[in-house]
Scaffold this motif. Sequence first.
Motif: not given
Length: 455
Positions: A10-11, A14, A17-18, A279, A282-283, A286
Amino acid sequence: MLFGVVGVFISSLIITSGSWWLFPRLKFHGLTARDYLVLGTIFSATDTVCTLQVLHQDETPLLYSLVFGEGVVNDATTVVLFNAIQKIDVTKLNSKAGLRLIVDFLYLFSTSTALGVTAGLLTAYALKTLYFGRQVTFMCFTRSKIVLWEISGYSQTVSVKFGIHWNLIFQFAYRHASIREIALMVLMAYLSYMLAELFELSGILTVFFCGIVMSHYAWHNVTDSSRITTRYLFAMMSFVAETFIFLYVGMDALDIEKWRISKLSFGTSVAIYATIILLMSLGRAAFVFPLSALSNYMNRRADRTYKITFRHQVIIWWAGLMRGAVSIALAFKQYTFSGVTMDPTDAVMITNTIIVVLFSTVVFGFLTKPLISYLLPNSAPNNLSREESKILKEDMNLPLLSFEESATTNILRAKDSLSMLIERPVYTIHYYWRRFDDAYMRPIFGGPISSSSSR
C-alpha cells in the motif's frame, strides 16, 4: 504480517503514484517507470530502532511487539519487492505486469522463507543430535587406577575436587564444545544467505527466517556459555554493520561531487524532499489505521483486554516514518554503480535519499520520546485474564487428535475448532500452532515444551 507485508504494498503504491504525478510538476524529469516503482519501495523501508529504544516491552508488550515485528518483516519485504521489480518488463505496465510482479514477489518470499526455515531446522537438529556441549569425558590417572568421569548436562556448575590440572582439562574441553556450537550457528546462517544469493532469492529474508527458527529451537540445544556468546556476538555484528552504513551515509552526504552533478535549484530540491516526506506520511497512514481496525476485528472477543488503540496506532504510524540503512542500500544499488554515479538524475535520487534519511532520523527521532510520553503517560502491562489463562492451560493438555476417544468426540472437537477459527482466526491459528509445536516440533528439534500458551 499485515503491517510488514500488506502495508509495504500500500505504501509503495501511494509513494510511486504520488511521485509519478508530482515530480514532473516540480520540473524534475528523467526518471523511468522502473525508477518510480523502485522509489516507492525505497521509501517504504522503515527504521524503528529509535522508537524501540523508548518503548518498554514490559509496560507495552503488544505495542512493542507490533513495532519490532513490523520493522524486521518490513525490511525483508522491501528487499524482496525491490528484487521482484527488477524482473518485470516496465515497457508494458498493465494488469498482466502487475500480476507478474505479485507472482514474482510470492515466489521469492515463499522460496526464501522455505530455505531459511530449512537451514534453521537443520541447525537445530544437528545441535540436538551431535551433543556438542552435553557430555565431556576425561580421565584422571591416580597411583593405583584410572578414574573416568563423565559429566552430562548443558553447562551445569561442577564442583568436584580434581586439582588444578584436571580442572583446566575440563574447562578446555568444555570451551571447545561451545566453539563448535557457535561456529555451527554462524556458518549455517551464512550458508543460508549464500545459498539464497546463489539461487537468486532474497538473502536477507532467508537469513531472517533462519534466525527465527534458530532462536525458537536451536537456542535451547546449546550450552549457557554458547547462548550468552551468540547473543552478544550477533548483537555486536549487527551494530557494527549498521554503524558502517551510517558512517557511509555521513561520508557520502559530504561528497561534494554528487551535489555538483545534481542540476536542480535549491527551491526545487527542497520541494522534492518535502514531497517525499509527505508521501511517506500519507502512505503510512493509508495502511496503519485501516489494518489496525481490521486486526482488532479479526481478534475480537468479549473478554479481550488488549487491542490496538488509537494512541497505539499513532505511535505505530510515527515509528515507521524514519528511514535508515535499508533505504540507503537500495538507493545505492539502483542509482549507482559501486557507489559512483555520473548521471544527474541518479545523483538527485541519491542526495534525496540521504537528506530524507538524515532528516527523518534526526527530527522524527528527536520528537519520538516526547510523543510517546504524551500519548502513553501511564503505561501498564497488558496481560491475559486469569480465566483465559486457566482455560488455555487446560486446553493445551488436550491432544490434537486422540485415537483413544470415539469418533463422535473427535468430530465435535473439530466442529468447535472450526467455529473458533471463524470467530477468532488469529487467536485460533496461534493456539493450534502452539499445540502442534509442543506435540511434534520441539521433541524433534529442541526446546522446552510449554504447558500453556499464556506467555
